[in-house]
Design an enzyme around this catalytic site. Structure first.
Site, PDB file in Angstrom:
ATOM      1  N   ASP A 108      81.214  55.132  11.557  1.00  0.00           N
ATOM      2  CA  ASP A 108      80.609  56.512  11.670  1.00  0.00           C
ATOM      3  C   ASP A 108      81.515  57.632  11.230  1.00  0.00           C
ATOM      4  O   ASP A 108      81.362  58.726  11.798  1.00  0.00           O
ATOM      5  CB  ASP A 108      79.863  56.579  13.042  1.00  0.00           C
ATOM      6  CG  ASP A 108      78.770  55.651  13.203  1.00  0.00           C
ATOM      7  OD1 ASP A 108      78.142  55.282  12.210  1.00  0.00           O
ATOM      8  OD2 ASP A 108      78.723  55.182  14.220  1.00  0.00           O
TER       9      ASP A 108
ATOM     10  N   LYS B  35      81.536  58.004   6.050  1.00  0.00           N
ATOM     11  CA  LYS B  35      81.765  57.312   4.778  1.00  0.00           C
ATOM     12  C   LYS B  35      80.380  57.844   3.693  1.00  0.00           C
ATOM     13  O   LYS B  35      80.866  57.648   2.471  1.00  0.00           O
ATOM     14  CB  LYS B  35      81.626  55.772   5.012  1.00  0.00           C
ATOM     15  CG  LYS B  35      82.918  55.181   5.701  1.00  0.00           C
ATOM     16  CD  LYS B  35      82.787  53.954   6.161  1.00  0.00           C
ATOM     17  CE  LYS B  35      81.715  53.344   6.890  1.00  0.00           C
ATOM     18  NZ  LYS B  35      81.857  54.020   8.480  1.00  0.00           N
TER      19      LYS B  35
ATOM     20  N   HIS C 109      74.616  55.008   7.113  1.00  0.00           N
ATOM     21  CA  HIS C 109      75.198  56.128   6.277  1.00  0.00           C
ATOM     22  C   HIS C 109      74.291  57.524   5.965  1.00  0.00           C
ATOM     23  O   HIS C 109      73.172  57.371   5.458  1.00  0.00           O
ATOM     24  CB  HIS C 109      75.754  55.574   5.087  1.00  0.00           C
ATOM     25  CG  HIS C 109      76.736  54.564   5.314  1.00  0.00           C
ATOM     26  ND1 HIS C 109      77.325  53.909   4.391  1.00  0.00           N
ATOM     27  CD2 HIS C 109      76.980  53.967   6.446  1.00  0.00           C
ATOM     28  CE1 HIS C 109      78.062  52.998   4.713  1.00  0.00           C
ATOM     29  NE2 HIS C 109      78.142  52.912   6.123  1.00  0.00           N
TER      30      HIS C 109
ATOM     31  N   GLN D  73      80.822  49.841   8.301  1.00  0.00           N
ATOM     32  CA  GLN D  73      81.705  49.561   9.497  1.00  0.00           C
ATOM     33  C   GLN D  73      83.085  50.142   9.203  1.00  0.00           C
ATOM     34  O   GLN D  73      83.081  51.021   8.460  1.00  0.00           O
ATOM     35  CB  GLN D  73      81.708  48.184   9.924  1.00  0.00           C
ATOM     36  CG  GLN D  73      80.398  47.545  10.531  1.00  0.00           C
ATOM     37  CD  GLN D  73      79.242  47.450   9.496  1.00  0.00           C
ATOM     38  OE1 GLN D  73      79.596  46.563   8.654  1.00  0.00           O
ATOM     39  NE2 GLN D  73      78.028  47.751   9.352  1.00  0.00           N
TER      40      GLN D  73
HETATM   41  P1  GDP Z   1      79.166  56.891   8.167  1.00  0.00           P
HETATM   42  O1  GDP Z   1      78.490  55.577   8.970  1.00  0.00           O
HETATM   43  O2  GDP Z   1      80.568  56.582   8.147  1.00  0.00           O
HETATM   44  O3  GDP Z   1      78.618  57.083   6.810  1.00  0.00           O
HETATM   45  O4  GDP Z   1      79.036  58.028   9.110  1.00  0.00           O
HETATM   46  P2  GDP Z   1      77.714  58.480   9.859  1.00  0.00           P
HETATM   47  O5  GDP Z   1      76.559  58.847   8.709  1.00  0.00           O
HETATM   48  O6  GDP Z   1      76.977  57.467  10.776  1.00  0.00           O
HETATM   49  O7  GDP Z   1      77.982  59.776  10.582  1.00  0.00           O
HETATM   50  C1  GDP Z   1      78.759  60.810  10.230  1.00  0.00           C
HETATM   51  C2  GDP Z   1      77.913  62.080  10.260  1.00  0.00           C
HETATM   52  O8  GDP Z   1      78.658  63.333  10.037  1.00  0.00           O
HETATM   53  C3  GDP Z   1      76.574  62.050   9.379  1.00  0.00           C
HETATM   54  O9  GDP Z   1      75.557  62.953  10.169  1.00  0.00           O
HETATM   55  C4  GDP Z   1      77.164  63.215   8.302  1.00  0.00           C
HETATM   56  O10 GDP Z   1      76.126  64.096   7.575  1.00  0.00           O
HETATM   57  C5  GDP Z   1      77.991  64.105   9.044  1.00  0.00           C
HETATM   58  N1  GDP Z   1      79.262  64.537   8.138  1.00  0.00           N
HETATM   59  C6  GDP Z   1      79.925  63.943   7.525  1.00  0.00           C
HETATM   60  N2  GDP Z   1      81.009  64.844   7.237  1.00  0.00           N
HETATM   61  C7  GDP Z   1      80.775  65.839   7.859  1.00  0.00           C
HETATM   62  C8  GDP Z   1      81.750  67.040   8.205  1.00  0.00           C
HETATM   63  O11 GDP Z   1      82.658  67.206   7.364  1.00  0.00           O
HETATM   64  N3  GDP Z   1      81.232  67.833   9.129  1.00  0.00           N
HETATM   65  C9  GDP Z   1      80.061  67.691   9.763  1.00  0.00           C
HETATM   66  N4  GDP Z   1      79.764  68.836  10.748  1.00  0.00           N
HETATM   67  N5  GDP Z   1      79.374  66.595   9.525  1.00  0.00           N
HETATM   68  C10 GDP Z   1      79.869  65.688   8.820  1.00  0.00           C
HETATM   69  P1  IMO Z   2      78.587  52.414   9.830  1.00  0.00           P
HETATM   70  O1  IMO Z   2      78.631  51.818   8.422  1.00  0.00           O
HETATM   71  C1  IMO Z   2      79.552  52.000  14.064  1.00  0.00           C
HETATM   72  C2  IMO Z   2      79.330  48.116  16.035  1.00  0.00           C
HETATM   73  C3  IMO Z   2      78.212  47.940  16.930  1.00  0.00           C
HETATM   74  C4  IMO Z   2      79.021  46.859  17.768  1.00  0.00           C
HETATM   75  C5  IMO Z   2      79.807  46.118  16.770  1.00  0.00           C
HETATM   76  C6  IMO Z   2      78.922  44.698  16.524  1.00  0.00           C
HETATM   77  O2  IMO Z   2      77.666  53.398  10.088  1.00  0.00           O
HETATM   78  O3  IMO Z   2      79.998  52.851  10.141  1.00  0.00           O
HETATM   79  P2  IMO Z   2      77.074  44.389  14.950  1.00  0.00           P
HETATM   80  O4  IMO Z   2      75.549  44.682  14.999  1.00  0.00           O
HETATM   81  O5  IMO Z   2      77.536  44.478  13.547  1.00  0.00           O
HETATM   82  O6  IMO Z   2      77.074  42.599  15.162  1.00  0.00           O
HETATM   83  O7  IMO Z   2      77.654  45.075  15.858  1.00  0.00           O
HETATM   84  O8  IMO Z   2      80.042  46.794  15.657  1.00  0.00           O
HETATM   85  N1  IMO Z   2      78.920  48.899  14.619  1.00  0.00           N
HETATM   86  C7  IMO Z   2      79.032  49.827  14.338  1.00  0.00           C
HETATM   87  N2  IMO Z   2      79.506  50.995  14.755  1.00  0.00           N
HETATM   88  N3  IMO Z   2      79.051  52.214  12.881  1.00  0.00           N
HETATM   89  C8  IMO Z   2      78.716  51.134  12.116  1.00  0.00           C
HETATM   90  O9  IMO Z   2      78.493  51.027  10.760  1.00  0.00           O
HETATM   91  C9  IMO Z   2      78.409  49.860  13.066  1.00  0.00           C
HETATM   92  N4  IMO Z   2      77.920  48.656  12.547  1.00  0.00           N
HETATM   93  C10 IMO Z   2      78.222  47.863  13.583  1.00  0.00           C
HETATM   94  O10 IMO Z   2      77.889  48.985  17.748  1.00  0.00           O
HETATM   95  O11 IMO Z   2      79.849  47.401  18.747  1.00  0.00           O
HETATM   96 MG    MG Z   3      77.291  55.202  10.597  1.00  0.00          MG
END
Ligand code: GDP
Ligand code: IMO
Ligand code: MG
Length: 428
Positions: A13, A16, A41, A223
Site C-alpha cells: 500500500d 504503487k 491498487h 504487495q
Molecule cells: P498500492 O497498493 O501500493 O497501490 O497502494 P494503495 O492504493 O493500496 O494505497 C495508496 C493510497 O494512497 C491510494 O488511495 C492512493 O490513491 C493514495 N496515494 C498515492 N500517492 C499519494 C500521495 O502522494 N498523496 C496522497 N495523499 N495519496 C496518495
Molecule cells: P498491495 O499490492 C498490504 C498482507 C495481508 C497479510 C499478508 C498475507 O495493495 O500493496 P495474503 O492474503 O497475501 O496471504 O496475506 O499480506 N497483504 C497486503 N498488505 N498490501 C497488499 O497488497 C497486501 N497483500 C497482502 O494483510 O498480512
Molecule cells: Mg494496496
C-alpha cells in the site's frame, strides 16, 4: 529496449498503483508478475477513484497491452468482474493478455485460507482470505490448476476431480467443515473459461516479443519487500516474491532485460495484518497519520497500523531489488506534523546491528534509532518542482536517500496524476 520494475519497499500500500499509472503513460506494456486479488491498487484519474485488484494499472490508458503474468494467481470470478467493471466505465480491455501458465484460485483455496487462519488462532497471519496462499501451495506441491487446464474442459474436469476429492476429505477430517460439490464447481468454472478464453495466451512470448521490438515494458509489483515469501517477515508474509527478482520467474523474461528498478516508498510506514513492525506508533501520532492518510485497507477495509519512516526497511529493499530510484509517496500526509522521525538504524541488546534480522524474535526486540526532523508545516499538494518543496521536506527526503543508499526519482504529493514531482527519467 526499456523495461522497468515498480515495486513496493515496505509492507504494501505504498501507492504503487499511482506511480505505475503515472509512468504507464510512457509504456507500451504494463505487466503484473505475482500476487493476486490480495492486492488493492488505487488510481485516481481526473478526480475519479479506481480500485484495481488483478488488472494491471495500465488498463486506464487506451492502446496499452496489459499482461497478467504466469506468476499471478487468478480468481476468475474476480477477473471477470473487474474486466466488466472497466468496460462499463468506458475503458477498453482488448489489450489484456492473461498467462496460460497462471494458476487458478478455486473455491477450496478461499475456504482453506479461512479455516487455516482460524486454526492458527493467536498465530494467525491476518491474510486477505482471498485464497492466495493455498493456491500457491498447490502450485508448489504440483497439483494446481493453470489457466491452460481451465481452457481444456476434459483436462479441467479430471484435475478438479482429483483436487476436490483430496480437499473435501481434508475439510471434513481436519477442519470439520463442509466441502464442495464437484458438478457445481465444474460448471461454474467452465462458464468462466468461456468468458476469459479470448484473453489467455503465452504472455512470456508476448513480453519477449515486445522487448525485441524495442517497446517499453513496465512491471507492476503487488504487495512489497517485507511481505516477500523469502525475504520478508516470514511467516507474516504473502506467498509470492514481490521483489524485483520475482519478475524473471513471474513474467518469463531474463534478468538482463530490466533497465531500472523503481522502489515505491511511503513517506511513513504502514502495515495491515500481523507481524513485527519496529517503528509502529501506538500514540496520537499513529492515530493522526491513520486519519490524515485514511489508512484503511483497499482490499479488506481493515485499519492499517501506522509508524515512522523506517530507513532500515528501505535500505534492505534497495539491496534486495537493486533499486535505482525511489518514488516517495504521500509526503503531503505529513504536511501538518511538527516533528518527524526517521529510523536510521536498529539496536539489538544495546548494539547497532547492520544486517536485517531474519529472526522475528530479534526484529520484535530491536530498538529503532531515530533522527528527528523539524516538520515543514506547509501544504505541499500544489508543488510540482522539487526545488519548490519546503526546505525541511527536502532535508527529510535527502536523509532517507542517504541512509537507504539510492536516488530520489519521484516525489508524490497527492493521489492525482498531476500531483507528481519528477527528478529523473525512469525509462532511460
Ligand atoms: P498500492 O497498493 O501500493 O497501490 O497502494 P494503495 O492504493 O493500496 O494505497 C495508496 C493510497 O494512497 C491510494 O488511495 C492512493 O490513491 C493514495 N496515494 C498515492 N500517492 C499519494 C500521495 O502522494 N498523496 C496522497 N495523499 N495519496 C496518495
Ligand atoms: P498491495 O499490492 C498490504 C498482507 C495481508 C497479510 C499478508 C498475507 O495493495 O500493496 P495474503 O492474503 O497475501 O496471504 O496475506 O499480506 N497483504 C497486503 N498488505 N498490501 C497488499 O497488497 C497486501 N497483500 C497482502 O494483510 O498480512
Ligand atoms: Mg494496496
Amino acid at each position: 529496449m526499456s523495461a522497468i520494475v515498480v515495486m513496493g519497499t515496505q509492507w504494501g500500500d505504498e501507492g504503487k498503483g499511482k506511480i505505475v499509472d503515472y509512468l504507464a503513460e510512457q509504456a507500451d506494456v504494463v505487466a503484473r508478475y505475482q500476487g493476486g486479488n490480495n492486492a488493492g491498487h488505487t488510481v485516481v484519474v481526473a478526480g475519479k477513484e479506481f480500485k484495481l485488484h488483478l488488472l494491471p494499472s495500465g488498463i486506464l490508458y487506451k492502446g496499452k497491452t496489459c499482461v497478467v503474468g504466469n506468476g499471478v494467481v487468478i480468481d476468475p470470478a474476480v477477473m471477470i468482474k473487474e474486466i466488466k467493471g472497466m468496460q462499463e466505465k468506458g475503458f477498453e480491455t482488448v489489450g489484456l493478455k492473461i498467462s496460460n501458465r497462471a494458476h487458478v484460485i478455486m473455491p477450496y483455496h478461499r475456504l482453506l485460507d479461512e479455516v487455516e487462519e482460524e486454526y492458527r488462532g493467536d498465530h494467525k497471519i491476518g491474510t486477505t482470505k482471498r485464497g492466495i496462499g493455498p493456491c500457491y501451495m498447490d502450485k508448489n506441491s504440483r497439483c494446481g490448476i493453470r489457466m491452460v487446464d481451465l481452457m481444456d474442459a476434459e483436462e479441467f474436469a479430471e484435475k478438479l476431480k482429483r483436487n476436490l476429492d483430496a480437499k473435501n476429505h481434508l475439510f471434513k477430517a481436519v477442519y470439520g467443515v463442509e466441502g464442495f460439490d464437484y458438478e457445481t464447481v465444474k460448471n461454474e468454472y467452465l462458464g468462466y473459461a468461456e468468458e476469459l478464453r479470448s484473453y489467455v495466451v503465452d504472455t512470456s512470448a508476448t513480453l519477449n516479443q515486445a522487448l525485441k521490438q524495442g517497446k517499453k515494458v513496465l512491471f507492476e509489483g503487488a504487495q512489497a519487500t517485507m511481505l516477500d515469501l523469502d525475504h520478508g517477515t516470514y511467516p507474516y508474509v504473502t506467498s509470492s516474491n514481490p521483489i524485483a527478482g520475482g519478475v524473471g520467474v513471474g513474467a518469463g523474461i531474463g534478468p538482463t532485460k530490466i533497465n531500472n528498478v523503481v522502489g515505491v516508498v511511503k513517506a511513513y510506514t504502514t502495515r495491515v495484518g500481523e507481524g513485527p513492525f519496529p517503528t509502529e506508533l501506538f500514540d496520537e501520532m499513529g492515530d493522526h497519520i491513520r486519519e490524515a492518510g485514511h489508512e484503511y485497507g483497499t482490499t479488506t477495509g481493515r485499519p492499517r497500523r501506522c509508524g515512522w519512516l523506517d530507513a532500515c526497511v528501505v535500505r534492505y529493499a534497495v539491496d534486495l531489488s537493486g533499486i535505482d530510484y525511489m518514488a516517495i509517496t504521500r509526503l503531503d500526509i505529513l504536511d501538518a506534523v511538527k516533528t518527524l522521525k526517521i529510523c536510521v538504524a536498529y539496536k539489538y541488546k544495546g548494539e547497532i546491528i547492520n544486517e536485517f534480522p531474519a529472526s522475528l524474535k530479534t526484529l520484535a526486540a530491536v530498538e529503532p534509532v531515530y533522527e528527528e526532523f523539524t516538520g515543514w508545516e506547509t501544504d505541499t499538494t500544489g508543488v510540482r518542482l522539487y526545488e519548490d518543496l519546503p526546505l525541511n521536506a527536502r532535508l527529510y527526503l535527502e536523509r532517507l536517500s542517504e541512509v537507504a543508499g539510492t536516488k530520489l526519482g519521484i516525489v508524490s504529493v497527492g493521489p492525482g496524476r498531476d500531483q507528481t514531482i519528477i527528478l529523473a527519467d525512469m525509462f532511460k
